[in-house]
Structures are given as C-alpha cells and as structure tokens.
Design an enzyme around this catalytic site. Structure first.
Site, short mmCIF file in Angstrom:
data_model
loop_
_atom_site.label_atom_id
_atom_site.label_comp_id
_atom_site.label_asym_id
_atom_site.label_seq_id
_atom_site.Cartn_x
_atom_site.Cartn_y
_atom_site.Cartn_z
N THR A 124 63.90 25.07 -12.55
CA THR A 124 63.08 24.07 -13.25
C THR A 124 61.92 23.63 -12.38
O THR A 124 60.77 23.53 -12.85
CB THR A 124 63.94 22.86 -13.66
OG1 THR A 124 64.87 23.26 -14.67
CG2 THR A 124 63.07 21.73 -14.20
N GLN A 131 67.72 33.86 -15.36
CA GLN A 131 68.83 34.58 -15.99
C GLN A 131 68.79 36.08 -15.69
O GLN A 131 69.70 36.82 -16.08
CB GLN A 131 68.79 34.37 -17.51
CG GLN A 131 68.94 32.95 -17.96
CD GLN A 131 70.37 32.43 -17.82
OE1 GLN A 131 71.31 33.18 -17.63
NE2 GLN A 131 70.53 31.12 -17.89
N SER A 136 66.90 31.04 -9.47
CA SER A 136 67.90 29.99 -9.34
C SER A 136 69.15 30.53 -8.67
O SER A 136 69.56 31.66 -8.94
CB SER A 136 68.25 29.42 -10.72
OG SER A 136 69.29 28.46 -10.63
N THR A 186 63.09 18.58 3.32
CA THR A 186 63.97 19.34 4.20
C THR A 186 64.67 20.46 3.43
O THR A 186 65.28 20.22 2.39
CB THR A 186 65.04 18.41 4.82
OG1 THR A 186 64.38 17.38 5.55
CG2 THR A 186 65.96 19.20 5.74
N CYS A 201 72.46 19.31 -29.81
CA CYS A 201 73.00 18.11 -30.44
C CYS A 201 72.48 16.86 -29.74
O CYS A 201 72.58 16.75 -28.53
CB CYS A 201 74.53 18.14 -30.39
SG CYS A 201 75.31 16.79 -31.27
#
Length: 450
Positions: free
Chosen positions: A121, A228, A248, A288, A374
């Site tokens: 992100t 992904q 990630s 850091t 949701c």
C-alpha cells in the site's frame, strides 16, 4: 537445530509436566478444559477447532524457514542498521543489504533499485503520487484500470483532487485489459500507466510484457502492483519493461509490515518522497528499516526463487481438485476471470441462487473471503466483478478460495464437502432456485414492489 523449532517442544513439555502432577479428577478436568480451549466460537457458533485456512490472497502464514532467519535479529543481533559506529549496527546493515539482494534477484533487478517500505500500500502511494508530483509541470495524466487495488484507485482519486486527470480503463469479461484501448488512452502528458500484475480478487494475470512494450514506445513509466504476483509467477523487470513495482512480504510467506518498491535506475525514474525524516532508503522512504522484517522478506524471496516451479505445479493440482470436486456435485457454478491467464492459487467462484454472505456464514469451518464488500450501511457487490460485467446477483454470490504452499489435499477435500453441503442447503431454501429448475425465466418476471 533452529531456535523456533526448539521452542515448541519445550512449551509442550512444560504443559505435559504440569498435567502430570494433577490428581486423576483434576487431570480429567484439565483435559476437558483443553478440549474447550481448542474449540472456537465464531459469531456465536462454536466449532470444534480453528477453521482450515483458504484465504491466501489476504495473507499467508510465515514459512518456518523465514522465522528461523528472523529470530536472531530479535534476540541477539538487534542493532539499528543505520548505526555506523559499532558491530551491532554493522551486522544489521549487512543483513539488510543481503535481503535487498535477495528481493532484487527474484525480479531481475539491481539491489540499488529496491527500497524497503511498510508494504505494498505504501509502495503504491509512493509510485502513483510520487511520480506524478515529481513531474507535475509536464505530466498531468494517469492511466489505470477499474480493477486495481483500492489503494491505487484512491491514490488516483487523490491526484484528481489536486487537478490531475485519470483514465480508468474498463477490462474485458475475462478480467484482462484491452491493449489497444490502453495504447489509445496514453496521451503526450501521460505521466504513469499503472496496471496490477495479478488481481487480488480474481487472480487474473495481466500481459505485463506487452504493456511494458507499449509504455516504452510511448515514453511513459509503467507501474505494476505485484503484491499478488511476487514469488508466484516469474517476473523480470527488464524483459517486462517495468519502471516501478510494488511488493509485499506477507503475501509470499514472509512477515507482515514490510514491502519493497522497485524503482528503475536506467532510464532513471524519479519520485517525490511521501514521508519526511532521516533520509533512510536514499531519501525515498525515511524511517528506521526494521531489520528482522526485512531479513524475513529476503528469506521468503530466496525460498520462492527456489520453489516457485514446484509450488506452482502443486497449487495447480489442488485448484483443479477443488474445482472438479465442487462442479461434480453442484451445478450453476461460474468461474470469475480468465482460467487461461490466471494464478492457480486464486479460485473465485459464483454460485447461482446463493447469497455470498449467507454462504460465508455457513462456512464457519473454512476461512475464505467473499468478493463482495460489506459495510455497516450497505452491502455492495465487488467492484472488480462488476467491472467484468458480472451481473449484480451473481457478483453477490462470489467466494474466493485461496490455495497456497501449505494447503493439503485433505483440506481441499474438506472445503469441497463443506461448500457443497452449504450450497445445497441454501438452494433448498431458495424459491428462485426452485423456479429456475422448473424452467421459469427469472429475468422475464416483473417483480412487484411493496
């Protein structure tokens, strides 16, 4: 023997030793309590144990080999990698650079092109906002797709509030971007093209090499969110013409809280940093560097490089087993997204005449995700599935099954059993399913509103 593997037997022996000193009655009570501890209560319903895990797109378990690599940097080698005056800092800095080289090797990059961050992100924010803000005087336009991760879409919307223009390309019914549309969307003032490598909801693999070629011909940087994709499909940043890439750690059996931004050196791509501070990571990302997390990320990349082919074959077989097992017992099952251009560990299915949230509530023994988002105020179908042209009722019925390195055949078979049972149960209660089976065209019915 690695430290993490020594600790577990120690804890188990302590528990067994404590029970050995109990009376017979107390031991029986303790055993009963142990069974209660193993049971899990989920939304008011108790199940016999923890659900089997099939949500690998959300996160993956840490590989024990990764944990082994990380532990010394929590317990003994805990120096700040930016401390330049003593051994603790030197050894941490060396570990960080070794991890950087491992991440770079997995994607065919130069280690100097890898910048550690807190996750994909943050990388997406640096890439999308950072590039456009740096070149704001000449470049005022971004091209992306409607099926990107929310952090990319939100970053683009943020840029629109600053006066930039964004083109959100539609995708085809199989989830792939139309290359001709993408090429036509690029303008002289386009500063960035951002297309996700592997979609997090439907697992579709975009044609990265072709997109990279178009961007190179047009002289526009190509950014891809590869969270992904890393360690699951082969990535070569040079062959694919990638200029910026978001990675990630926790999607490839590494720790949460760490990621990396690939930023091309030649031809050089510049970004405006999104965080001010001590100038770590050559000023791109101050703060850091968390040595244990980075070491774990590097170890996960090294393992992925060694085992990617084996993992892919195994996951492909499990995906086929899952799909065949469900389809053999349930009709009206639709696969969302291309099967040809797809990472096999992501299987997104829609079950006609079954509401996805009800199916999820019934699958308490399987940890899976629904394609619908949701909120407390409303229940909206997945924007990714809607972009594919999936009708709203089918978009509401989607379930994403995530298969990974540690998924077993027994878990897949159990998931099949539970899913089939729950789908049949819900359909037995559905008048719509009964009407459809009777040959009634539900779309021709004019439903009255009260």
């Amino acid at each position: 023997m690695a430290l993490s593997r020594r600790l577990l037997p120690l804890f188990l022996r302590r528990g067994a030793g404590a029970r050995a000193h109990l009376s017979t009655a107390a031991a029986a009570a303790s055993a009963s309590e142990g069974e209660d501890e193993q049971s899990v209560t989920v939304k008011g319903v108790r199940i016999s144990g923890r659900p089997l895990y099939m949500d690998m797109q959300a996160t993956t378990p840490v590989d024990p080999r990764v944990l082994d690599a990380m532990l010394p940097f929590y317990l003994s080698r805990y120096g700040n990698p930016h401390s330049r005056t003593h051994l603790y800092g030197w050894e941490s800095d060396a570990a960080v650079e070794a991890a950087r080289a491992r991440v770079a090797a997995l994607v065919g990059a130069d280690p100097r092109e890898i910048f550690f961050t807190s996750g994909a992100t943050e990388c997406n924010n640096i890439a999308v906002k950072g590039v456009m803000r740096f070149y704001r005087d000449r470049r005022r336009h971004v091209v992306t797709t409607q099926t990107e991760h929310k952090c990319v879409l939100d970053s683009c919307r943020y840029l629109q509030q600053e006066g930039f223009e964004v083109t959100y390309l539609p995708v085809r019914g199989d989830g792939l971007v139309d290359l001709a549309q993408l090429e036509d969307a690029i303008r002289p003032d386009t500063g960035l093209v951002s297309v996700m490598a592997v979609n997090n909801e439907i697992g579709v693999v975009q044609p990265l090499e072709e997109i990279g070629r178009i961007c190179k011909e047009k002289g526009v940087p190509f950014h891809t969110d590869a969270a992904q994709a890393l360690g699951k499909i082969p990535i070569d940043v040079n062959r694919m013409g990638i200029g910026l890439m978001s990675l990630s750690g926790h999607k490839i059996y590494g720790p949460k809280g760490v990621g990396a931004l690939y930023l091309r050196r030649r031809p050089r791509i510049r970004v405006e940093p999104q965080m001010s501070g001590g100038g770590q990571e050559r000023g791109i990302r101050s703060g850091t560097v968390p040595t244990p997390l980075v070491v774990g990320f590097g170890a996960a990349c090294e393992i992925a490089a060694q085992e990617m082919d084996y993992d892919h074959r195994r996951v492909s077989a499990l995906q086929q087993r899952l799909l065949d097992g469900i389809r053999a017992q349930v009709d009206e099952v639709v696969i969302n997204g291309s099967m040809e251009h797809r990472y096999p560990g992501n299987l997104n299915l829609s079950f006609a005449y079954v509401e996805g949230e009800s199916l999820l509530m019934g699958l308490k023994e399987v940890a899976v995700s629904s394609g619908s988002a949701c909120t407390s105020a409303s229940l909206e179908p997945s924007y990714v599935l809607r972009a594919l042209g999936v009708e709203e009722d089918m978009a509401h019925t989607s379930i994403r099954f995530g298969i990974g390195r540690f998924t077993t055949e027994e878990e897949v078979d159990r998931a099949i059993e539970l899913t089939v049972h729950q789908v049949k149960k819900l359909r037995d209660m559905s008048p719509l399913y009964e009407m459809a089976k009777a040959g009634i065209d539900l779309k021709s019915i004019e439903w009255s509103q009260h």
